[in-house]
Design a protein around this motif. Structure first.
Motif, PDB file in Angstrom:
ATOM      1  N   PHE A  52       0.834  -1.332  -0.021  1.00 17.95           N
ATOM      2  CA  PHE A  52      -0.082  -0.006  -0.019  1.00 17.95           C
ATOM      3  C   PHE A  52       0.868   1.224  -0.039  1.00 17.95           C
ATOM      4  N   LYS A  95      -7.734  -3.344  -3.038  1.00 19.48           N
ATOM      5  CA  LYS A  95      -7.438  -2.688  -1.811  1.00 19.48           C
ATOM      6  C   LYS A  95      -8.336  -3.324  -0.776  1.00 19.48           C
ATOM      7  N   TRP A  99      -6.724  -4.849   2.625  1.00 16.78           N
ATOM      8  CA  TRP A  99      -6.870  -4.117   3.728  1.00 16.78           C
ATOM      9  C   TRP A  99      -6.743  -4.864   5.040  1.00 16.78           C
ATOM     10  N   VAL A 103      -2.424  -1.609   7.777  1.00 16.57           N
ATOM     11  CA  VAL A 103      -2.602  -0.782   6.865  1.00 16.57           C
ATOM     12  C   VAL A 103      -3.532   0.426   7.230  1.00 16.57           C
ATOM     13  N   PRO A 111      -9.691   2.074   2.369  1.00 18.54           N
ATOM     14  CA  PRO A 111      -9.425   1.655   1.016  1.00 18.54           C
ATOM     15  C   PRO A 111     -10.188   2.155  -0.158  1.00 18.54           C
ATOM     16  N   VAL A 116      -5.079   6.308  -1.740  1.00 11.03           N
ATOM     17  CA  VAL A 116      -4.682   5.074  -1.244  1.00 11.03           C
ATOM     18  C   VAL A 116      -4.490   4.387  -2.566  1.00 11.03           C
ATOM     19  N   LEU A 118      -2.218   0.938  -4.629  1.00 14.45           N
ATOM     20  CA  LEU A 118      -1.484  -0.469  -4.402  1.00 14.45           C
ATOM     21  C   LEU A 118      -0.372  -0.553  -5.236  1.00 14.45           C
TER      22      LEU A 118
END
Length: 163
Positions: A52, A95, A99, A103, A111, A116, A118
Motif C-alpha cells: 500500500f 485494496k 486491507w 494498513v 481503501p 490510497v 497499491l
C-alpha cells in the motif's frame, strides 16, 4: 543458472511467508537506486508482491519512469531478493481484499479513498539464501570453517524464475 522448479518456487513462497517488511528499491530519474521499507501484504505468494502507498508519494514517479524494481526481505538466516516489474493500481476491490488493521494505522482514510493506491510487483526472478538453524548456528558454521580450513555451511541458495 536459474530454475523454475515448483519446489524452488515453493521455497521462495515459504521464505516470504514469514516476512513482514521488505525493502522496495526503485530507480530515481538520475539513475541512482533508492530503497524504502514497506509492509508486505499477507497473500498467498504467486509471484506477485503487494504494497500500500499514498498516491502522492514522490517515489511512485520512479515506477512510472522505470518500472524495474527489487524487493529485499529477510531475517535471521533467511534472505530473499526478488526482481520484477512494478505498477501502481487504484483497484478498490483489491485494496479492500488486502486491507487490514496495520494498513489502517498508516492510511486511516480507508481503501475506498483515491489517495490510497497499491503497488503490485510482478516477480521475474528471486534469489534466496536459507542458512541452517539460526544466527548462532550460522556463526558456529563460520567458526568451524575457519578452524578446519573448509567452506562454511551457508545452507541453500538458488536463483528462481517466477511464473
Amino acid at each position: 543458472m536459474t530454475t523454475d522448479s515448483p519446489d524452488a518456487i515453493r521455497k521462495v513462497a515459504e521464505l516470504l511467508k514469514d516476512q513482514r517488511l521488505g525493502f522496495l528499491t526503485t530507480t530515481m530519474p538520475d539513475g541512482r537506486l533508492t530503497s524504502r521499507p514497506m509492509a508486505l501484504q499477507e497473500v498467498e505468494f504467486d509471484g506477485d508482491l503487494w504494497f500500500f502507498a499514498e498516491q502522492d508519494a514522490p517515489w511512485l514517479t520512479h515506477i512510472a519512469s522505470s518500472p524495474q524494481v527489487n524487493v529485499g526481505a529477510g531475517s535471521g538466516g533467511s534472505w530473499i531478493s526478488l526482481t520484477g516489474t512494478a505498477q501502481v493500481t487504484a483497484d478498490v476491490a483489491k485494496k479492500k481484499e488486502l486491507w487490514n488493521k496495520g494498513v489502517e494505522a498508516w492510511l486511516p482514510q480507508g481503501p475506498e479513498d483515491p489517495s490510497v493506491v497499491l503497488v503490485k510487483v510482478h516477480g521475474d526472478t528471486a534469489e534466496y539464501w536459507d542458512s541452517p538453524g539460526n544466527r548462532l548456528a550460522t556463526a558456529l558454521s563460520f567458526v568451524k570453517a575457519k578452524a578446519t580450513g573448509s567452506q562454511p555451511d551457508t545452507g541453500d541458495k538458488d536463483v528462481v524464475d517466477l511464473p
